[in-house]
Design a protein around this motif. Structure first.
Motif: not given
Length: 439
Positions: A356-359, A367-369, A374-378
């Motif tokens: 999820v945090g990438i795509w 909203v993924g990397l 950015g790295f927020g969701q990841l």
């Protein structure tokens, strides 16, 4: 016959007209009600899928025990989830988003939307509990299984579920798990791993030779076609698991979810097939089946926020990961998981949650990397994985150790050798057929 059809149609129109005349009833309400009940029914079919997979991938002398466990974990789980689990998961939030504190034993009586939501959620709770069955197969006391499945459905699963789906602290941070890669599968996977660890391996699984080298013995499943049928049932049920998690029968996201689910499962099977073919020099059937399930588990969290192309990549990686994980848990950690449940549900549940945090690519949701998030969701996804993992692993470990100390967790060596069908149930699955019980 035509007259009967016409009369029936008139009756249905009259009933429908009466319902729609009520102010609180709408077409959208009806669609949501039907869609969630259909989805829940599909998820319920997954109980049969788990039973068939586990039975097929284990030995014939334990087949009755496997199907009994899969039946009764739902029966006991439904009761305790109604009594306690729902309140912990969806009750009034307390302690800063850690736990629910209302609606125990009854819920909002007479509210159709509550009955709809409870029915949809209880099948998810049962899925988390039944994951444990496969990892602890062939050597667990039946009464002990019933005890721990009740605790998982009543306490362990609902409390961490509250953090994410019940409006708890992880939900407030923006953690995204559409249908349960972490909420359901990782929780069940952690419990499965802890259970297999405390229980110990089956007799003859790891044998130290005169030279001190440990030989790892394989116990082939007795019915691969039955296991394959279970995979198809699970895949079929997953359209309810993921698709109905839109929570609305009118949501346009249903189409995206079902497409990404299909592609990820297909890619997972292909990834496991090719990788195991290269690794073992043969196209391994059990690894390929687990690859399809790995793709399904991995896409469960991101299925509503990723593109079809991304879902294929997620599934492919999941298919490779499940093969590596099975080998690592079996040959490095020396933990005996007869069906690879920990690898499918824990390893690939973690992977899907991170995906999820990438795509992820839905503004305001995830909203993924790779899409400028950015790295927020990841980071939030990783925090959720660690937090839920710590909760599920620690509580499961304590639960299994307590059961082991008080009632016992494992059958005797003689009972294990004879098989749990005879020793626990006095009922053979294949009466009249020779079952070899010396392995």
């Amino acid at each position: 016959m035509r007259k009967k059809i016409v009369v029936l149609a008139i009756i249905l129109l009259c009933v429908g007209g009466t319902l729609f005349a009520q102010e609180e009833f709408s077409l959208n309400d009806a669609m949501d009600m039907v869609w969630l009940f259909l989805g829940a029914s599909l998820v319920f079919i997954m109980q049969a899928g788990f039973a068939m997979v586990e039975t097929g991938l284990t030995r014939a002398k334990n087949a009755t025990n496997i199907v009994m466990k899969n039946l009764m974990d739902f029966c006991f789980g439904a009761i305790v989830y109604w009594a306690i689990g729902w309140g912990f998961m969806y009750g009034t939030d307390a302690l800063g988003g850690l736990i629910g504190t209302s609606d125990f034993f009854k819920g909002p009586m007479g509210d159709p939307s509550f009955y709809r939501d409870w029915f949809f959620q209880v099948v998810f709770a049962a899925t988390a509990a039944t994951i444990v069955s496969g990892a602890m197969a062939e050597r667990t006391q039946f009464k002990s299984y019933l005890i721990y499945t009740c605790f998982i459905s009543a306490i362990i699963y609902p409390i961490s579920g509250h953090w994410i789906w019940g409006g708890g602290w992880l939900a407030n941070l923006g953690f995204h798990d559409f249908a349960g890669s972490t909420v359901v599968h990782s929780v069940g996977g952690w419990a499965a791993l802890m259970g297999a660890l405390v229980l110990g391996p089956r007799q003859g699984k790891y044998v130290k030779g005169p030279d001190g080298v440990i030989a790892i013995r394989a116990f082939p499943g007795h019915n691969i076609p039955l296991a394959m049928l279970g995979v198809f049932l699970l895949w079929f049920g997953w359209y309810g698991f993921n698709g109905a998690s839109t929570l609305s029968g009118t949501s346009p996201d249903i189409a995206r979810v079902c497409v990404t689910t299909t592609l990820a499962a297909s890619a997972g099977a292909i990834g496991a097939l090719i990788f195991s073919w290269l690794w073992f020099k043969k196209p391994d059937a059990s690894m390929t089946m687990n690859g399809a399930l790995a793709g399904l588990v991995a896409i469960t969290a991101p299925c509503g926020v990723v593109s079809p192309g991304a879902s294929i990549v997620i599934g492919l990686i999941g298919g490779v990961l499940v093969v590596l994980s099975v080998e690592f848990i079996d040959k490095v950690l020396k933990i005996d998981d007869p069906v690879g449940a920990s690898s499918v549900h824990l390893t690939c549940g973690i992977w899907g949650t991170l995906a999820v945090g990438i795509w992820g690519n839905v503004e305001g949701t995830a909203v993924g990397l790779l899409h400028g998030g950015g790295f927020g969701q990841l980071g939030v996804q990783a925090l959720g994985i660690i937090s839920v993992g710590a909760w599920a692993a620690l509580t499961s470990l304590i639960l299994f150790l307590v059961i082991k100390a008080i009632t016992g967790l494992r059958v005797s060596p003689k009972e294990e050798l004879v098989g749990l069908d005879i020793s626990e149930h006095k009922a053979e699955a294949y009466t009249g057929f020779q079952i070899f019980s010396n392995m």
